[in-house]
Scaffold this motif. Structure first.
Motif, PDB file in Angstrom:
ATOM      1  N   HIS C  45       1.129  -1.064  -0.092  1.00 25.12           N
ATOM      2  CA  HIS C  45      -0.108  -0.339   0.093  1.00 25.12           C
ATOM      3  C   HIS C  45       1.048   1.114   0.380  1.00 25.12           C
ATOM      4  N   THR C  46       1.974   1.194   0.393  1.00 24.58           N
ATOM      5  CA  THR C  46       3.036   2.701   0.028  1.00 24.58           C
ATOM      6  C   THR C  46       2.332   2.877  -1.528  1.00 24.58           C
ATOM      7  N   VAL C  47       1.870   1.906  -2.058  1.00 23.42           N
ATOM      8  CA  VAL C  47       2.106   2.590  -3.785  1.00 23.42           C
ATOM      9  C   VAL C  47       0.684   3.437  -3.664  1.00 23.42           C
ATOM     10  N   ALA C  48       0.277   3.465  -2.626  1.00 24.65           N
ATOM     11  CA  ALA C  48      -1.214   4.558  -2.657  1.00 24.65           C
ATOM     12  C   ALA C  48      -0.951   5.459  -2.202  1.00 24.65           C
ATOM     13  N   ALA C  49       0.674   6.094  -1.537  1.00 24.79           N
ATOM     14  CA  ALA C  49       0.797   7.917  -0.905  1.00 24.79           C
ATOM     15  C   ALA C  49       1.428   8.016  -2.271  1.00 24.79           C
ATOM     16  N   ILE C 242     -11.395   6.802  -0.726  1.00 25.72           N
ATOM     17  CA  ILE C 242     -10.267   7.329  -2.200  1.00 25.72           C
ATOM     18  C   ILE C 242      -9.262   8.258  -2.006  1.00 25.72           C
ATOM     19  N   LEU C 243      -7.891   7.989  -1.406  1.00 24.09           N
ATOM     20  CA  LEU C 243      -7.100   9.291  -1.145  1.00 24.09           C
ATOM     21  C   LEU C 243      -7.499  10.965  -1.713  1.00 24.09           C
ATOM     22  N   ILE C 244      -7.381  11.862  -1.365  1.00 21.98           N
ATOM     23  CA  ILE C 244      -7.577  12.617  -2.356  1.00 21.98           C
ATOM     24  C   ILE C 244      -5.881  13.576  -1.777  1.00 21.98           C
ATOM     25  N   THR C 245      -4.722  13.686  -2.370  1.00 21.39           N
ATOM     26  CA  THR C 245      -3.532  14.218  -1.274  1.00 21.39           C
ATOM     27  C   THR C 245      -3.384  15.483  -0.554  1.00 21.39           C
ATOM     28  N   GLU C 246      -2.841  15.895   0.816  1.00 24.21           N
ATOM     29  CA  GLU C 246      -2.424  16.857   0.986  1.00 24.21           C
ATOM     30  C   GLU C 246      -2.343  17.831   0.553  1.00 24.21           C
ATOM     31  N   GLY C 247      -1.244  17.250  -0.631  1.00 28.82           N
ATOM     32  CA  GLY C 247       0.061  17.750  -1.663  1.00 28.82           C
ATOM     33  C   GLY C 247      -1.619  19.378  -2.335  1.00 28.82           C
ATOM     34  N   ALA C 248      -2.661  18.115  -2.577  1.00 26.50           N
ATOM     35  CA  ALA C 248      -3.711  19.494  -2.469  1.00 26.50           C
ATOM     36  C   ALA C 248      -3.753  21.191  -2.501  1.00 26.50           C
ATOM     37  N   ARG C 249      -3.753  20.587  -1.022  1.00 22.27           N
ATOM     38  CA  ARG C 249      -3.905  21.882  -0.036  1.00 22.27           C
ATOM     39  C   ARG C 249      -2.744  22.255  -0.733  1.00 22.27           C
ATOM     40  N   GLY C 250      -1.160  21.508  -0.091  1.00 24.10           N
ATOM     41  CA  GLY C 250       0.289  22.582   0.093  1.00 24.10           C
ATOM     42  C   GLY C 250       0.115  23.308  -1.455  1.00 24.10           C
ATOM     43  N   ASP C 251      -0.540  22.920  -2.250  1.00 28.12           N
ATOM     44  CA  ASP C 251      -0.515  23.614  -3.521  1.00 28.12           C
ATOM     45  C   ASP C 251      -1.427  24.747  -4.428  1.00 28.12           C
ATOM     46  N   GLY C 252      -2.086  25.040  -2.789  1.00 31.85           N
ATOM     47  CA  GLY C 252      -3.005  25.707  -3.311  1.00 31.85           C
ATOM     48  C   GLY C 252      -4.142  25.669  -2.943  1.00 31.85           C
ATOM     49  N   GLY C 253      -5.061  24.695  -3.368  1.00 36.51           N
ATOM     50  CA  GLY C 253      -6.675  24.064  -2.813  1.00 36.51           C
ATOM     51  C   GLY C 253      -6.747  24.462  -1.958  1.00 36.51           C
ATOM     52  N   ILE C 254      -8.614  25.142  -1.417  1.00 38.63           N
ATOM     53  CA  ILE C 254      -9.347  25.172  -0.519  1.00 38.63           C
ATOM     54  C   ILE C 254     -10.500  24.406   0.183  1.00 38.63           C
ATOM     55  N   LEU C 255     -10.854  24.250   1.289  1.00 37.45           N
ATOM     56  CA  LEU C 255     -11.351  23.897   1.447  1.00 37.45           C
ATOM     57  C   LEU C 255     -12.978  24.554   1.839  1.00 37.45           C
ATOM     58  N   VAL C 256     -13.829  24.469   1.126  1.00 36.59           N
ATOM     59  CA  VAL C 256     -15.070  25.168   1.673  1.00 36.59           C
ATOM     60  C   VAL C 256     -16.394  23.789   2.104  1.00 36.59           C
ATOM     61  N   ASN C 257     -17.419  25.258   2.462  1.00 37.93           N
ATOM     62  CA  ASN C 257     -18.468  24.487   3.056  1.00 37.93           C
ATOM     63  C   ASN C 257     -18.910  24.513   2.190  1.00 37.93           C
ATOM     64  N   LYS C 258     -20.905  24.528   2.377  1.00 36.17           N
ATOM     65  CA  LYS C 258     -22.112  24.340   1.164  1.00 36.17           C
ATOM     66  C   LYS C 258     -22.479  25.311   1.386  1.00 36.17           C
ATOM     67  N   ASP C 259     -21.785  26.835   1.350  1.00 35.85           N
ATOM     68  CA  ASP C 259     -21.738  27.369   1.670  1.00 35.85           C
ATOM     69  C   ASP C 259     -21.056  28.471   0.716  1.00 35.85           C
ATOM     70  N   GLY C 260     -20.092  27.795   0.336  1.00 38.94           N
ATOM     71  CA  GLY C 260     -18.500  28.630   0.015  1.00 38.94           C
ATOM     72  C   GLY C 260     -17.743  29.435   0.341  1.00 38.94           C
ATOM     73  N   TYR C 261     -17.695  28.933   1.903  1.00 33.94           N
ATOM     74  CA  TYR C 261     -17.072  29.361   3.017  1.00 33.94           C
ATOM     75  C   TYR C 261     -15.510  29.028   3.661  1.00 33.94           C
ATOM     76  N   ARG C 262     -14.716  29.095   4.055  1.00 36.03           N
ATOM     77  CA  ARG C 262     -13.210  28.923   4.668  1.00 36.03           C
ATOM     78  C   ARG C 262     -13.791  28.896   5.832  1.00 36.03           C
ATOM     79  N   TYR C 263     -14.481  27.240   6.351  1.00 31.09           N
ATOM     80  CA  TYR C 263     -15.093  27.067   7.645  1.00 31.09           C
ATOM     81  C   TYR C 263     -13.784  27.247   8.197  1.00 31.09           C
ATOM     82  N   LEU C 264     -12.139  26.614   7.890  1.00 29.41           N
ATOM     83  CA  LEU C 264     -11.670  26.260   8.947  1.00 29.41           C
ATOM     84  C   LEU C 264     -11.005  27.657   9.921  1.00 29.41           C
ATOM     85  N   GLN C 265     -11.330  28.347   9.757  1.00 28.97           N
ATOM     86  CA  GLN C 265     -11.251  29.891   9.936  1.00 28.97           C
ATOM     87  C   GLN C 265     -11.738  30.335  11.374  1.00 28.97           C
TER      88      GLN C 265
END
Lengths: 253, 127, 580
Positions: C45-49, C242-265
């Motif tokens: 499973h190292t293969v999936a990192a 199925i894993l979507i890499t943290e690299g996606a956020r490292g490269d600038g991806g953002i997480l938003v809720n249903k209102d498009g709000y970056r809820y992590l703040q």
């Protein structure tokens, strides 16, 4: 509420072979629930878990990267985890073990031959002199990296062997994946081993067996283009031959 | 523990279109070889004088001969086009990090083909 | 029964096992080395990192930074001697990977490129696009093939450690091809069998991650350490996991809720701008991000999908060219398995089980308390990762500690050449008899493997999910014990010898039930909140009582939970601060 009759189903006809009982493989049909998001592997796992625990197959990552679940789906080599039921529904799906490989049991085929071929092309960096770790990484420009990158994407799923008629007619043929990997290292700017690999790659079991059917590249789920790798290796070998012919004192390559 | 080896079916190449195309390409060699033999015979006939050559030419007008030439031409085209299409597979030409698009390698083949055919036609017909 | 003999046997052919095999091949060519793996090594499973592998390489970085990030990421539960050794050896290991041909992505000047990752002060994650684990695994496997003397037992499944007079001297294993049980004797055994994601219903882990090595060593008397610490990766695809890499956020991806709000703040990770910003917002640590999802979900601000609620991972602003260059696999996975093209639409994601911080108790050389038995990789707990692992530390861990375990095992094998062969053979014969009696020749029984597995998954999710509390943990204790009891009543459809994968699944389930019990008990006993272990009934970290590793010991009844001090060298416990 969905009841039993309204749940749509799809039929899988799976080639079964039990080495202890069967003299030859036979087909067995299973009716499984049809789910929009299911792949063939999900259906097989459903059979294994709920209907018939004797059905035997390989799988692990279910995301198209471990290379375990190669199989023939309606005669075409595919990863079971990437073949969606919805693309076949409502017709039945015929599932067989990867073509051209000996069947161990049901969908499990024997890979010993491939493993030996892989090792025989020496798929590792060969250098006249190793660079000490203290001196850091090798410099490799993005352009140099791009030269071999596609050929490094092979997951060894062996769909290409199942698609290549030569691997069946000439069982010793190194085959698409092994040659593509040899070419991957040959093209890597960090490697100096091409001449050593040539002894196998351009031998009677190597590149010249390829008659360019081209199906290996068509079925490859990772766009490795092994057919391209083989043709490029042929071209490079031919150039070697001409160079030696025209300039015999020039030293080998 | 004996793994089961599936027998090779004689008609394996009929099962899939790409295999059939491949076999046709292999089969085309027969026609192209036959054409070359006919061509060599023609040269022999020319060396034997005008009468022999005229007789040979008359034979070529038979429906069978014409059919053969049409089929041979089709196979030659199949072969030629396959090999032209193949060029970018065998020749990886790079510009920095990008592969030169396949069309850039295929098109010159066709251009060269048309130009050379034109030159041959000019020599034969006009020259 | 066939008996095989080697000096060092490595169980598991993933990143750690292969790194160990290479070390033995290079530095100890006189030793007879074998790799026993239940799958062909390149299937491991190292293969999936995806995202990458951390090591200090750039001039703006330092070993202390990497160590501090790891310590604070671990919520101070990581052993600081292990962390210091790790960050020190990491760069050399990663350079070796380059020398072996790993296709690291490059800067224009030819040096390796690094990308930012969660919880890291400085970008130090080496990557090969978003298939870093795949490339590392294949590079390691292909390099390992160079050592022609290594004996490969492909598709052999280890069922038991052979221990005599307190010393591990080999294993028994089922050869899948024939179904025969073999004894593989060895002067030292290294377990590199990976994690236990399959204890849970939704996981990024493949089917093979069934806690095998953890259970093997637990049965042999080794404690399982910190088993309550299970990492939820904040961005898995709903349903499949199925894993979507943290690299996606490292490269600038953002997480938003249903209102498009970056809820992590709203959860101590903000402010949102400037972005991207290290150790903040989407680049906070995984435990915090997964916990934020639960709160956001409770507030009803998540998105409904056919497979439960989700939030959106939005990559659209990166543009097609950057996505294709750095995240091509993410695009492929999202298209295939979520029907979404991230160039045009955000990807629905939710937290799913990803990684076990806990595992086989080892010292910083990979040695367990059973002489002759070593462990490395996800199955081991050194402890590098403490209460929460930082993304991209685990791939490096495979290398650093795979090599260390190999060195220690080689030393041990050289110093302890004698094996108690006759006694071991008898033990192996007993094991062969047990497997036949318990599964193949067993009469009666009515429990299906899949049913028990499903129920175990649900117990684990209910009791040891992102948030836990005494009210759900306490009833889980008898539930898991009852499942173990019901397992005795399991029945197989398949009683044949060749390639009996149902038999393997049964033994895997037996392993998992045992490890699940250790995890639930460890979680129940830890009455505090730390890292990935969040108790709603004990919401505070309690360094007074619990700045300690949980140690689960196997008994005939319920596991016994003890504690072991955490090694603190230079970073005394402090508050974890992100987002500032």
């Amino acid at each position: 509420m969905a009841n039993k009759t309204s749940q749509p189903t799809i039929r899988l006809e799976i080639l079964r072979y039990d080495p202890e009982k069967d003299s030859a493989p036979r087909y067995q049909s299973y009716e499984v629930p049809f789910q929009e998001e299911w792949v063939v592997l999900d259906a097989i796992n459903h059979i294994k878990d709920q209907i018939d625990g004797t059905l035997t197959h390989r799988w692990s990552c279910r995301m198209g990267v471990c290379g375990s679940c190669g199989m023939m789906v309606n005669g075409v080599a595919k990863l079971g985890c990437s073949a969606f039921l919805r693309d076949y529904y409502p017709n039945p799906i015929r599932v067989e073990p990867l073509a051209h490989f000996p069947i161990i049991r049901d969908l499990v085929v024997q890979l010993d031959g491939f493993m030996a071929k892989l090792q025989s092309v020496q798929p590792w960096i060969i250098r006249k002199e190793e660079k000490p770790v203290e001196q850091g990484e090798y410099l490799q420009s993005p352009a140099q990296h791009a030269r071999y990158k596609d050929f490094s994407m092979c997951i060894n799923c062996l769909l290409c062997y199942a698609a290549c008629p030569v691997t069946e007619l000439e069982p010793h043929f190194l085959g698409p994946a092994a040659i593509a990997l040899a070419q991957r290292y040959n093209l890597d700017s960090r490697d100096e081993g091409r001449e050593i690999r040539q002894e196998t790659v351009s031998s009677h079991i190597g590149i010249w067996q390829c008659t360019l059917v081209g199906e290996c590249s068509v079925v490859c789920p990772k766009h490795v283009d092994p057919a391209g790798a083989i043709q490029q290796a042929k071209l490079a070998s031919t150039m070697d031959w001409y160079k030696e012919l025209l300039w015999p004192w020039g030293g080998k390559r | 523990m004996k793994p089961y080896v599936r027998p090779i079916s004689a008609g394996w190449w009929l099962h899939r279109m790409p295999y059939l195309r491949f076999m046709l390409r292999e089969f085309s060699a027969v026609f192209i070889a036959a054409y070359v033999i006919i061509f060599l015979v023609m040269i022999l006939r020319i060396s034997q004088g005008q009468a022999a050559y005229e007789a040979f030419r008359a034979d070529l007008q038979s429906p069978l001969a014409i059919l053969f030439h049409v089929v041979a031409l089709l196979f030659a085209l199949l072969h030629t086009i396959s090999w032209f299409q193949l060029t970018p597979k065998a020749m990886a030409v790079w510009k920095g990090e990008e592969r030169v698009p396949p069309a850039m390698l295929i098109i010159p083949n066709y251009v060269a083909w048309v130009v050379l055919s034109g030159v041959v036609a000019w020599i034969v017909l006009g020259g | 029964m066939e008996i095989h003999e080697h000096d060092v046997v490595i169980v598991g052919g993933g990143g750690a096992g292969l790194r160990a095999a290479i070390e033995l091949g290079e530095a100890h060519p006189h030793l007879r080395v074998a790799v026993v793996s239940k799958v062909y090594p390149m299937r491991s499973h190292t293969v999936a990192a995806e995202g990458g592998s951390a090591a200090v390489i750039k001039p703006n970085d330092s070993l202390d930074h990497h160590a501090y990030d790891t310590v604070s990421g671990s919520d101070w539960l990581g052993d600081q001697d292990a962390i210091e050794a790790f960050v020190k050896e990491a760069p050399g290991e990663m350079i070796r990977m380059d020398h072996w041909g790993c296709p690291w992505s490059r800067e224009p000047d030819g040096h390796v490129a690094v990308r930012p990752f969660g919880g890291m002060t400085i970008e130090r994650t080496w990557y090969a696009a978003d298939k870093s684990g795949f490339h590392m695994l294949h590079t390691l496997f292909q390099t390992a093939l160079k050592f022609q003397a290594t004996k490969w037992y492909h598709e052999w499944f280890a069922t038991k450690l052979l221990v005599d007079e307190g010393r591990c001297q080999g294993i028994t294993a089922i050869e899948l091809l024939t179904g025969q049980v073999h004894a593989i004797l060895a002067k030292a055994v290294i377990l590199c069998t990976g994690g236990m994601g399959r204890l849970y219903p939704y996981t990024t882990n493949g089917a093979i991650k069934t806690a095998d090595g953890m259970a093997l060593s637990y049965r042999a008397g080794v404690a399982l350490k910190d088993m309550e610490f299970v990492q939820y990766h904040p961005t898995g695809l709903p349903g499949s996991g199925i894993l979507i890499t943290e690299g996606a956020r490292g490269d600038g991806g953002i997480l938003v809720n249903k209102d498009g709000y970056r809820y992590l703040q709203d959860y101590g990770l903000g402010p949102p701008d400037p972005w991207p910003r290290l150790r903040a917002m989407e680049l906070g640590p995984r435990d915090r991000l997964s916990q934020a999802f639960v709160h956001e979900d409770a507030k009803g601000r998540t998105i409904q999908t056919p497979f439960g609620t989700a939030v959106h991972l939005d990559l659209r602003h990166l543009g097609e060219a950057k996505i294709n260059k750095k995240l091509p696999f993410v695009r492929e996975l999202a298209k295939n398995y979520a029907g979404i093209d991230p160039v045009h639409d955000p990807i629905p994601v939710r937290p799913v089980v990803h990684y076990a911080m806990g595992g086989i108790d080892t010292d910083i050389h990979g040695a367990t308390t059973v002489p002759g038995l070593f462990a490395a990789g996800e199955c081991a707990c050194i402890s590098l990762n403490g209460a929460n692992r930082l993304g991209s530390n685990s791939l490096t861990e495979l290398l650093v500690f795979g090599r260390r375990a190999a060195a220690a095992a080689a030393r041990f094998a050289t110093e302890h050449p004698k094996l108690a062969k006759e006694l071991l053979k008898k033990q192996a014969a007993d094991e062969e008899g047990r497997i036949a009696a318990q599964f193949i020749r067993k009469q009666g029984g009515k429990e299906r493997i899949a049913t028990l597995r499903r129920e175990m998954n649900l117990v684990m999710e209910e009791s040891t999910g992102i948030y836990r509390d005494g009210k759900t943990l306490e009833p889980a204790l008898p539930k898991i014990a009852a499942l173990k009891e019901r397992f005795r009543n399991v029945t197989l459809d398949d009683r044949t010898a060749p390639f009996n994968t149902e038999l393997i699944s049964a033994i895997e389930l037996e392993f998992m039930l045992e490890v699940a019990e250790a995890a639930i008990h460890s979680a129940f006993q830890r009455k505090e909140s730390r890292g990935s272990h969040q108790r709603t009934d004990f919401p505070k970290r309690d360094d007074q009582t619990f700045l300690k590793h949980s140690m689960a010991y196997r008994t005939d009844g319920a596991p016994r939970i003890g504690y072991k001090d955490v090694v603190i060298t230079r970073w005394p416990p402090a508050e974890r601060v992100y987002g500032k």
